[in-house]
Every structure is written in structure tokens, then in C-alpha cells.
Design a protein around this motif. Structure first.
Motif, PDB file in Angstrom:
ATOM      1  N   GLY A   1       0.819  -1.213   0.000  1.00  0.00           N
ATOM      2  CA  GLY A   1       0.000   0.000   0.000  1.00  0.00           C
ATOM      3  C   GLY A   1       0.849   1.258   0.000  1.00  0.00           C
ATOM      4  N   LEU A   2       1.960   1.237   0.733  1.00  0.00           N
ATOM      5  CA  LEU A   2       2.851   2.400   0.768  1.00  0.00           C
ATOM      6  C   LEU A   2       3.467   2.657  -0.600  1.00  0.00           C
ATOM      7  CD1 LEU A   2       4.633   1.788   4.196  1.00  0.00           C
ATOM      8  CD2 LEU A   2       2.907   3.538   3.683  1.00  0.00           C
ATOM      9  N   ILE A   3       3.937   1.598  -1.267  1.00  0.00           N
ATOM     10  CA  ILE A   3       4.525   1.805  -2.589  1.00  0.00           C
ATOM     11  C   ILE A   3       3.439   2.199  -3.587  1.00  0.00           C
ATOM     12  CG2 ILE A   3       4.510  -0.622  -3.369  1.00  0.00           C
ATOM     13  CD1 ILE A   3       7.297   1.973  -4.047  1.00  0.00           C
ATOM     14  N   ALA A   4       2.232   1.687  -3.409  1.00  0.00           N
ATOM     15  CA  ALA A   4       1.129   2.057  -4.309  1.00  0.00           C
ATOM     16  C   ALA A   4       0.838   3.551  -4.235  1.00  0.00           C
ATOM     17  CB  ALA A   4      -0.127   1.250  -3.966  1.00  0.00           C
ATOM     18  N   ILE A   5       0.848   4.101  -3.032  1.00  0.00           N
ATOM     19  CA  ILE A   5       0.541   5.521  -2.885  1.00  0.00           C
ATOM     20  C   ILE A   5       1.672   6.377  -3.472  1.00  0.00           C
ATOM     21  CG2 ILE A   5       1.429   6.059  -0.576  1.00  0.00           C
ATOM     22  CD1 ILE A   5      -1.388   7.260  -0.023  1.00  0.00           C
ATOM     23  N   LEU A   6       2.908   5.922  -3.348  1.00  0.00           N
ATOM     24  CA  LEU A   6       4.028   6.650  -3.961  1.00  0.00           C
ATOM     25  C   LEU A   6       3.947   6.598  -5.487  1.00  0.00           C
ATOM     26  CD1 LEU A   6       6.977   5.563  -1.634  1.00  0.00           C
ATOM     27  CD2 LEU A   6       5.810   7.785  -1.694  1.00  0.00           C
ATOM     28  N   ILE A   7       3.593   5.441  -6.016  1.00  0.00           N
ATOM     29  CA  ILE A   7       3.444   5.306  -7.467  1.00  0.00           C
ATOM     30  C   ILE A   7       2.323   6.218  -7.965  1.00  0.00           C
ATOM     31  CG2 ILE A   7       2.628   3.707  -9.248  1.00  0.00           C
ATOM     32  CD1 ILE A   7       4.342   1.575  -7.905  1.00  0.00           C
ATOM     33  N   ARG A   8       1.252   6.293  -7.211  1.00  0.00           N
ATOM     34  CA  ARG A   8       0.145   7.193  -7.585  1.00  0.00           C
ATOM     35  C   ARG A   8       0.636   8.635  -7.689  1.00  0.00           C
ATOM     36  NH1 ARG A   8      -5.263   8.089  -3.935  1.00  0.00           N
ATOM     37  NH2 ARG A   8      -5.947  10.006  -4.950  1.00  0.00           N
ATOM     38  N   VAL A   9       1.476   9.048  -6.768  1.00  0.00           N
ATOM     39  CA  VAL A   9       1.989  10.420  -6.770  1.00  0.00           C
ATOM     40  C   VAL A   9       2.957  10.638  -7.929  1.00  0.00           C
ATOM     41  CG1 VAL A   9       3.420  12.062  -5.486  1.00  0.00           C
ATOM     42  CG2 VAL A   9       1.649  10.772  -4.295  1.00  0.00           C
ATOM     43  N   PHE A  10       3.856   9.703  -8.175  1.00  0.00           N
ATOM     44  CA  PHE A  10       4.955   9.923  -9.118  1.00  0.00           C
ATOM     45  C   PHE A  10       4.690   9.493 -10.559  1.00  0.00           C
ATOM     46  CE2 PHE A  10       8.183   9.650  -5.437  1.00  0.00           C
ATOM     47  CZ  PHE A  10       8.263  11.028  -5.340  1.00  0.00           C
ATOM     48  N   SER A  11       4.002   8.381 -10.779  1.00  0.00           N
ATOM     49  CA  SER A  11       3.853   7.863 -12.142  1.00  0.00           C
ATOM     50  C   SER A  11       3.152   8.870 -13.038  1.00  0.00           C
ATOM     51  CB  SER A  11       3.076   6.542 -12.151  1.00  0.00           C
ATOM     52  OG  SER A  11       3.930   5.468 -11.886  1.00  0.00           O
ATOM     53  N   GLY A  12       3.630   8.932 -14.290  1.00  0.00           N
ATOM     54  CA  GLY A  12       3.021   9.823 -15.265  1.00  0.00           C
ATOM     55  C   GLY A  12       3.593  11.231 -15.255  1.00  0.00           C
ATOM     56  N   HIS A  13       4.709  11.406 -14.561  1.00  0.00           N
ATOM     57  CA  HIS A  13       5.350  12.717 -14.500  1.00  0.00           C
ATOM     58  C   HIS A  13       6.762  12.631 -15.062  1.00  0.00           C
ATOM     59  CE1 HIS A  13       2.082  14.557 -12.301  1.00  0.00           C
ATOM     60  NE2 HIS A  13       1.992  13.418 -11.634  1.00  0.00           N
ATOM     61  N   SER A  14       7.292  13.771 -15.428  1.00  0.00           N
ATOM     62  CA  SER A  14       8.642  13.803 -15.990  1.00  0.00           C
ATOM     63  C   SER A  14       9.665  13.488 -14.903  1.00  0.00           C
ATOM     64  CB  SER A  14       8.938  15.183 -16.580  1.00  0.00           C
ATOM     65  OG  SER A  14       9.154  16.125 -15.534  1.00  0.00           O
ATOM     66  N   PRO A  15      10.819  12.985 -15.314  1.00  0.00           N
ATOM     67  CA  PRO A  15      11.877  12.733 -14.333  1.00  0.00           C
ATOM     68  C   PRO A  15      12.212  13.983 -13.514  1.00  0.00           C
ATOM     69  CG  PRO A  15      12.417  11.661 -16.389  1.00  0.00           C
ATOM     70  CD  PRO A  15      11.191  12.495 -16.648  1.00  0.00           C
ATOM     71  N   LYS A  16      12.220  15.143 -14.147  1.00  0.00           N
ATOM     72  CA  LYS A  16      12.549  16.380 -13.432  1.00  0.00           C
ATOM     73  C   LYS A  16      11.523  16.675 -12.340  1.00  0.00           C
ATOM     74  CE  LYS A  16      13.829  21.173 -14.129  1.00  0.00           C
ATOM     75  NZ  LYS A  16      14.121  22.215 -15.096  1.00  0.00           N
ATOM     76  N   GLU A  17      10.224  16.525 -12.680  1.00  0.00           N
ATOM     77  CA  GLU A  17       9.173  16.764 -11.677  1.00  0.00           C
ATOM     78  C   GLU A  17       9.322  15.816 -10.485  1.00  0.00           C
ATOM     79  OE1 GLU A  17       5.154  18.058 -13.958  1.00  0.00           O
ATOM     80  OE2 GLU A  17       6.028  16.163 -14.627  1.00  0.00           O
ATOM     81  N   ILE A  18       9.599  14.562 -10.774  1.00  0.00           N
ATOM     82  CA  ILE A  18       9.728  13.557  -9.721  1.00  0.00           C
ATOM     83  C   ILE A  18      10.962  13.831  -8.856  1.00  0.00           C
ATOM     84  CG2 ILE A  18      10.131  11.096  -9.267  1.00  0.00           C
ATOM     85  CD1 ILE A  18       8.498  10.601 -11.922  1.00  0.00           C
ATOM     86  N   ALA A  19      12.075  14.106  -9.513  1.00  0.00           N
ATOM     87  CA  ALA A  19      13.326  14.341  -8.786  1.00  0.00           C
ATOM     88  C   ALA A  19      13.223  15.548  -7.861  1.00  0.00           C
ATOM     89  CB  ALA A  19      14.474  14.520  -9.772  1.00  0.00           C
ATOM     90  N   ASN A  20      12.443  16.551  -8.263  1.00  0.00           N
ATOM     91  CA  ASN A  20      12.341  17.789  -7.489  1.00  0.00           C
ATOM     92  C   ASN A  20      11.130  17.841  -6.564  1.00  0.00           C
ATOM     93  OD1 ASN A  20      14.671  18.813  -8.703  1.00  0.00           O
ATOM     94  ND2 ASN A  20      13.509  19.587 -10.441  1.00  0.00           N
ATOM     95  N   ALA A  21      10.343  16.782  -6.551  1.00  0.00           N
ATOM     96  CA  ALA A  21       9.105  16.789  -5.765  1.00  0.00           C
ATOM     97  C   ALA A  21       9.386  16.773  -4.264  1.00  0.00           C
ATOM     98  CB  ALA A  21       8.238  15.593  -6.138  1.00  0.00           C
ATOM     99  N   SER A  22       8.591  17.538  -3.569  1.00  0.00           N
ATOM    100  CA  SER A  22       8.597  17.521  -2.111  1.00  0.00           C
ATOM    101  C   SER A  22       7.332  16.788  -1.687  1.00  0.00           C
ATOM    102  CB  SER A  22       8.600  18.956  -1.597  1.00  0.00           C
ATOM    103  OG  SER A  22       8.443  18.970  -0.212  1.00  0.00           O
ATOM    104  N   LEU A  23       7.454  15.841  -0.804  1.00  0.00           N
ATOM    105  CA  LEU A  23       6.318  14.985  -0.465  1.00  0.00           C
ATOM    106  C   LEU A  23       5.703  15.376   0.878  1.00  0.00           C
ATOM    107  CD1 LEU A  23       7.651  11.562  -1.724  1.00  0.00           C
ATOM    108  CD2 LEU A  23       6.207  13.211  -2.907  1.00  0.00           C
ATOM    109  N   GLU A  24       4.934  16.442   0.860  1.00  0.00           N
ATOM    110  CA  GLU A  24       4.277  16.912   2.081  1.00  0.00           C
ATOM    111  C   GLU A  24       3.219  15.948   2.590  1.00  0.00           C
ATOM    112  OE1 GLU A  24       4.339  18.988  -0.714  1.00  0.00           O
ATOM    113  OE2 GLU A  24       6.012  20.245  -0.077  1.00  0.00           O
ATOM    114  N   PHE A  25       2.633  15.171   1.711  1.00  0.00           N
ATOM    115  CA  PHE A  25       1.524  14.314   2.112  1.00  0.00           C
ATOM    116  C   PHE A  25       1.939  13.278   3.156  1.00  0.00           C
ATOM    117  CE2 PHE A  25       3.163  11.241  -0.897  1.00  0.00           C
ATOM    118  CZ  PHE A  25       2.718  10.020  -0.415  1.00  0.00           C
ATOM    119  N   ILE A  26       3.194  12.870   3.156  1.00  0.00           N
ATOM    120  CA  ILE A  26       3.639  11.838   4.094  1.00  0.00           C
ATOM    121  C   ILE A  26       3.432  12.304   5.534  1.00  0.00           C
ATOM    122  CG2 ILE A  26       5.660  10.576   4.943  1.00  0.00           C
ATOM    123  CD1 ILE A  26       6.583  10.421   1.971  1.00  0.00           C
ATOM    124  N   ASP A  27       3.850  13.532   5.828  1.00  0.00           N
ATOM    125  CA  ASP A  27       3.625  14.089   7.170  1.00  0.00           C
ATOM    126  C   ASP A  27       2.166  14.479   7.363  1.00  0.00           C
ATOM    127  OD1 ASP A  27       6.236  13.775   8.047  1.00  0.00           O
ATOM    128  OD2 ASP A  27       6.850  15.764   7.345  1.00  0.00           O
TER     129      ASP A  27
END
Length: 141
Positions: free
Chosen positions: A81-107
Motif C-alpha cells: 500500500g505504501l509503494i502504491a501511494i508513492l506510485i500514484r503520486v509519481f507515475s506519469g510525470h517527468s523525471p525532473k518533476e519527480i526528482a524535485n518533488a517535495s512529499l508533504e503528504f507523508i507528514d
């Protein structure tokens, strides 16, 4: 129109805010993991394993039309489930968007507070692996 990483995170925060306790939140994570597509058997190798996870987690990236797609599986329901939620956030985006993403949702949804130390470390390892795939995926970065 495609949603940004930030918009997807806001959706996840909203979904989790509707859940009243951690039992419901963990159940929801497990359900998200159950929705992952089947992971190819030939990709269940050491090279696709996420290092630093107590559970076995396999992640396979694919660059399609300038966007990363991630496929994953785990041998435990909550970790899946944890990897599924990360894939939902990241998949379908450019490498640059993913590399620079800040993941506020975790907290924001409380994962860093309610997961055990070993699961938090595993979650961090998963995030690092996904973002490292993005950083190493070509000239877009």
C-alpha cells in the motif's frame, strides 16, 4: 488535464482526512496496494529490490513519452500500500518533476508519526529509489 504531483498529494490528504482512525487508514493503504497491477515475475530480481526495506519491495521504472511509469509489488500488504501511494503520486510525470518533488503528504496524513521506525525507514528508501530512478533517467534533468 493531467494532475500535478502537488494536486495528487492534496487528493491523498483529503482522502485520508475522511478516515477517523489509524485502523481505517492502514486498511485504506492495504486496499490501495491490492489495486496495483500484477508485477512481472521476470522483474522479481535483486536489481529491482528496494534496499533498506524490511519487507521485500520490487520497483521497475519505465520511461514512456518523457514520463516515468513505475510498477511495483511487495511481499507484505501494508508495504504494498505504501509503494502504491508513492506510485500514484509519481507515475506519469517527468523525471525532473519527480526528482524535485517535495512529499508533504507523508507528514500531512501522519505516516511519519504512526509508522514504526523500520517502516518509516523503508518508506524513505522507497522514495529515494523512485527519485533516484528519475535523477538517472536521462537528459531532462
Amino acid at each position: 488535464m493531467k494532475k500535478s504531483i502537488e494536486e495528487i498529494q492534496k487528493e491523498i490528504i483529503s482522502e485520508f482526512s475522511d478516515l477517523t482512525d489509524w485502523e481505517e487508514k492502514f486498511q485504506y493503504l492495504i486496499e490501495l496496494g491490492e489495486e496495483l497491477p500484477a508485477y512481472p515475475e521476470e522483474k522479481r530480481t535483486e536489481s529491482y529490490l528496494v534496499p533498506g526495506c524490511q519487507s521485500r519491495v520490487w520497483v521497475c521504472p519505465s520511461l514512456e513519452n518523457g514520463e516515468l511509469q513505475f510498477y511495483a509489488d511487495s511481499d507484505t500488504a501494508l508495504t504494498k500500500g505504501l509503494i502504491a501511494i508513492l506510485i500514484r503520486v509519481f507515475s506519469g510525470h517527468s523525471p525532473k518533476e519527480i526528482a524535485n518533488a517535495s512529499l508533504e503528504f507523508i507528514d500531512a496524513i501522519g505516516l511519519s508519526k504512526f509508522l514504526s521506525i523500520s517502516r518509516r525507514n523503508g518508506l524513505s528508501s522507497m522514495v529515494n529509489m523512485l527519485q533516484n530512478f528519475a535523477k538517472n533517467s536521462g537528459s531532462e534533468i
